[in-house]
Enzyme design. Sequence first.
Site, PDB file in Angstrom:
ATOM      1  NE  ARG A   1     -22.000  24.975  43.444  1.00 18.05           N
ATOM      2  CZ  ARG A   1     -21.624  25.422  42.248  1.00 18.05           C
ATOM      3  NH1 ARG A   1     -22.171  24.934  41.174  1.00 18.05           N
ATOM      4  NH2 ARG A   1     -20.700  26.338  42.148  1.00 18.05           N
TER       5      ARG A   1
ATOM      6  CG  HIS B   1     -21.250  18.937  31.102  1.00 22.40           C
ATOM      7  ND1 HIS B   1     -20.171  18.397  30.462  1.00 22.40           N
ATOM      8  CD2 HIS B   1     -20.753  19.913  31.884  1.00 22.40           C
ATOM      9  CE1 HIS B   1     -19.079  19.019  30.837  1.00 22.40           C
ATOM     10  NE2 HIS B   1     -19.415  19.947  31.703  1.00 22.40           N
ATOM     11  CG  HIS B   2     -21.360  23.400  33.198  1.00 24.48           C
ATOM     12  ND1 HIS B   2     -20.530  23.371  34.289  1.00 24.48           N
ATOM     13  CD2 HIS B   2     -20.577  23.129  32.134  1.00 24.48           C
ATOM     14  CE1 HIS B   2     -19.304  23.099  33.891  1.00 24.48           C
ATOM     15  NE2 HIS B   2     -19.291  22.949  32.596  1.00 24.48           N
TER      16      HIS B   2
ATOM     17  CG  ASP C   1      11.381  38.690  26.073  1.00 23.44           C
ATOM     18  OD1 ASP C   1      10.189  38.426  26.308  1.00 23.44           O
ATOM     19  OD2 ASP C   1      12.081  39.380  26.842  1.00 23.44           O
TER      20      ASP C   1
ATOM     21  CE  LYS D   1      -2.523  14.943  29.021  1.00 22.73           C
ATOM     22  NZ  LYS D   1      -1.800  14.994  27.758  1.00 22.73           N
TER      23      LYS D   1
ATOM     24  CB  SER E   1       3.523  15.820  30.302  1.00 23.04           C
ATOM     25  OG  SER E   1       2.158  15.494  30.354  1.00 23.04           O
TER      26      SER E   1
ATOM     27  CD1 TRP F   1     -18.421  30.390  39.938  1.00 18.91           C
ATOM     28  CD2 TRP F   1     -17.426  31.187  38.099  1.00 18.91           C
ATOM     29  NE1 TRP F   1     -18.217  29.335  39.077  1.00 18.91           N
ATOM     30  CE2 TRP F   1     -17.609  29.794  37.951  1.00 18.91           C
ATOM     31  CE3 TRP F   1     -16.815  31.896  37.061  1.00 18.91           C
ATOM     32  CZ2 TRP F   1     -17.205  29.104  36.807  1.00 18.91           C
ATOM     33  CZ3 TRP F   1     -16.412  31.197  35.930  1.00 18.91           C
ATOM     34  CH2 TRP F   1     -16.605  29.820  35.814  1.00 18.91           C
TER      35      TRP F   1
ATOM     36  CB  THR G   1      -9.325  12.624  30.701  1.00 19.73           C
ATOM     37  OG1 THR G   1     -10.009  13.635  29.966  1.00 19.73           O
ATOM     38  CG2 THR G   1      -8.753  13.225  31.959  1.00 19.73           C
TER      39      THR G   1
ATOM     40  CE1 TYR H   1     -11.139  18.973  30.205  1.00 12.06           C
ATOM     41  CE2 TYR H   1     -13.148  20.157  29.727  1.00 12.06           C
ATOM     42  CZ  TYR H   1     -12.511  19.011  30.142  1.00 12.06           C
ATOM     43  OH  TYR H   1     -13.239  17.930  30.505  1.00 12.06           O
TER      44      TYR H   1
ATOM     45  CD  GLU I   1     -11.680  30.195  32.644  1.00 12.62           C
ATOM     46  OE1 GLU I   1     -11.417  30.704  31.530  1.00 12.62           O
ATOM     47  OE2 GLU I   1     -11.005  30.393  33.660  1.00 12.62           O
TER      48      GLU I   1
ATOM     49  CG  HIS J   1     -13.507  30.904  47.239  1.00 14.11           C
ATOM     50  ND1 HIS J   1     -12.217  30.787  47.694  1.00 14.11           N
ATOM     51  CD2 HIS J   1     -13.849  29.683  46.773  1.00 14.11           C
ATOM     52  CE1 HIS J   1     -11.804  29.543  47.506  1.00 14.11           C
ATOM     53  NE2 HIS J   1     -12.782  28.847  46.945  1.00 14.11           N
TER      54      HIS J   1
ATOM     55  CB  SER K   1      -5.353  40.787  31.115  1.00 15.32           C
ATOM     56  OG  SER K   1      -4.331  39.979  31.606  1.00 15.32           O
ATOM     57  CB  SER K   2      -7.194  36.124  29.365  1.00 19.80           C
ATOM     58  OG  SER K   2      -7.297  36.090  30.739  1.00 19.80           O
TER      59      SER K   2
ATOM     60  CG  HIS L   1     -16.871  22.394  29.773  1.00 17.49           C
ATOM     61  ND1 HIS L   1     -17.154  21.944  31.036  1.00 17.49           N
ATOM     62  CD2 HIS L   1     -15.971  21.550  29.278  1.00 17.49           C
ATOM     63  CE1 HIS L   1     -16.451  20.854  31.259  1.00 17.49           C
ATOM     64  NE2 HIS L   1     -15.727  20.592  30.207  1.00 17.49           N
TER      65      HIS L   1
END
Lengths: 303, 538, 47
Positions: free
Chosen positions: B451, B303-304, B108, B332, B269, B144, B329, B258, B256, B79, B170-171, B254
């Site tokens: 979890r 922090h993870h 293009d 924003k 925006s 994951w 944040t 963002y 990732e 998932h 790809s990314s 991390h």
Amino acid sequence: MTSGGIRRSFTAAAALALASFGSVALAAPGPWQLNMERGASTWSPVAYHLNNISLAVCTVIGVLVFGAMFVAMFRFRKSRGAVAEKWSHNTMVEVIWTTIPVLILITLAYLATGGLTSWADTTGSQMTVKVTGYQWKWRYDYVDYMGKSIDKVGFMSKLDTQSDQTRQLGSGMDPFAVKVGDESTYLLNVDKPLVVPVDTKIRFVITSGDVIHSWWVPATGWKIDAIPGIINAAWANFTTPGTYRGQCAELCGQDHGFMPIVVVVKSKADFAKWLAEQETQSTAPAATPQTAQVATPAGGKQG
Amino acid sequence: MSHAATHDHHDDHHGAPKNFFQRWVMSTNHKDIGTLYLIFALTMFFIGGSFAMGIRAELFKPGMQLMQPYFFNQLTTMHALVMIFGAIMPAFVGLGNWMIPLMVGAPDMALPRMNNLSFWILPFAFILMLSTLFMPGGGPAGGWTMYPPLALQSDSLAYVVFAVHLMGISSIMGAINIIATILNMRAPGMDLLKMPVFVWSWLITAFLLIAVMPVLAGAVTMLLTDKYFGTNFFNPGGGGDPVLYQHIFWFFGHPEVYIMILPAFGIISEVVPTFARKPIFGYKAMVFAIACIAFLSFIVWAHHMFAVGLPLGAEIFFMYATMLISVPTGVKVFNWVATMWGGSMTFETPMLFSLAFIILFTIGGFSGLMLALVPADFQYHDTYFVVAHFHYVLVTGALFAIISAAYYWMPKWTGNMYSEFWGKVHFWNSVIWVNVLFFPQHFLGLAGMPRRIPDYNVAFANFNMISSIGGFLFGATQLIFIGVLIHCAFFSKKKATDRVWEGAKGLEWTVPSPAPHHTFEVPPVINDDELAHGHVND
Amino acid sequence: MKQETTRSPVADGDDSRRRGVRRTVTVLVAIVAFFFLISFVQIVLMK
């Protein structure tokens, strides 16, 4: 069955409400429990209060910001004839709403740093217990108590038989029927709990024999990972005798959800008696039941 | 001479190829490739969603009813992988592909053939990864994050690692393409500080991507060699360190996070000023805030890992750095609210999704701030509180922004208006059920539910049942979205105007609806009044 | 209102564009390679 479940939950909730008003430390999660428990150790209120304070701060900010947003959504609707203004900048308010959050954060950081420093101080402990995680059970070895080293008191602790039978796929057994006294202990009970004395600073040294696990009893206020090759240390000083339940908190394979932790906190006198019993038992030559427990769970469950 | 006339002239010469295979498989057109990305993301969204339905069905009540625990772990792992790498990221790349050239006045993407390659890698990567579910031994089941040593026990590790490598390539190619386009292909007069915030957010996101995807590739390569080639990077028995993997992984992980939210900020925006009919408040502050968040995202990874036993100094540093992110944040969020203040608002479906984003993403931000406080995190860590937190920022955050963008630009893509009625039905059902789904998970986590567990104590039964009901209905609601999309693309009778929305500004609204196959082959003259942010010093 | 277009072909600009794209891609690929390698170097740093 469901309606029965609901009825049961309501009675349990009522009991829980009574219990919390009676200021008895929560030993296990209750139905409809909304907030973190206060815990039953000297340090656990730190986490609890920090949780409450930060939640309150966030709620206040949320009410203000969302309030402003809803006011804007009602006042400045095109359908009410609002005409768009042209401005897109205001240095004053920008400085204000950057500074105020910084001040709030400094306050929170101050509180959190104090709590963290006291957590990290494992010196001056009166007892050491070694905790080792295995797929999917815990091992507890008593290292020392009151300055005396303890030999050969150590055992495996795994999911109790009743929960284990009930949790099998298609067992047809009712998880609500798994109880110890009035307490629902489904998946939160073990065959042999960790026993520790009250009012004693206990140092836990935590490691793992295979993959990463995490040792978590909410009543202590913390969890810490059990990592192979690394020994982590943490401490707890329980303030109230009782039975405290927790679970493995790091994914460790198929039975990750089925390796609970139970800590029984006894008065110092009772603990001394229990420890003496354990020591005589372990010196007796045939400790067969323990080895049998170790061997059983491995067979036939490999994913 | 009007621009429309210019490209009508071009269309006669080379419009879209008539041959299906040539048009879609061999495409080098940014709009067609954007469409492919979006269709791919939507497909993956439903595949990942079906895994979520399986998870919520098993958690509907205590006791194991439907599946073995090991299969449950495969579902949670898949998932996450499918939703992150298959749905959210490709959806943003698709939106970027479609809109960035239109927004900066480029004909293009800078590297159109590489664009084709970076899309067509993805279906193969995901077929490879999903095929492991049907293999003996099953798919990946270690989460994951693929923490060793657990991930090394999986038989499908090599497949997943190869699939992750492909997605990473790809990314990276997609990110290089986007940066090259934005830096080199802008129409004359489209200064960097006149670009739409969405383009800015993608420029910064693309830099995050090229910095961290190689790190992920390195981490999974080390897993692979540990399992198959006898290295001991993460094996304590051979002098390695399992925690090292977590450091490397979260150095990727991390930023990732963002990568999945900065383009969403960009979308909001765009949408909010359009429907408030008022220029965005503090354009420069918005761009600067995105850059700040991107920078900070590189120094908060641990922090993870607050519960792995970091030294006290490290915990304090990462706690402070993490808390600091809430400042840009917050800026924003305040700026979006200030954009609405004094505007003239209407509430079409894109605006509704954006407003829901602002509120619900902020709730996710609040729980993020709570998680940053280390002593409290010792309790929250690896519980449903965390699950609730990141679903608030990724579902009601990233996903709602994507849906908002889809409704916002759909008329430009298809040339038809979608059904406003069904769009609103979709919105209200989504916003109600997503909260029924995820809000109770905060309570579950606080009460002590970890979890990634397939079964739980009966104390957690009530909120899990509520959460599952919300989950099923939220899943079903998304079928309405499919209906709206198909209706809009093929059956809608209501033609869209070029401008589509009364308050819409920017180059993309100056081309006809639907946008012709080729646009801006001759660079447009930039008229600052036509841009949403033409006068940056205001 | 439609955007006006510059009708002059951008032949000169096209070449500088191509060179710009090439330079950008070279720099970006170097960054990618750098970060890939540094993920391995971290092992040395951590020990």
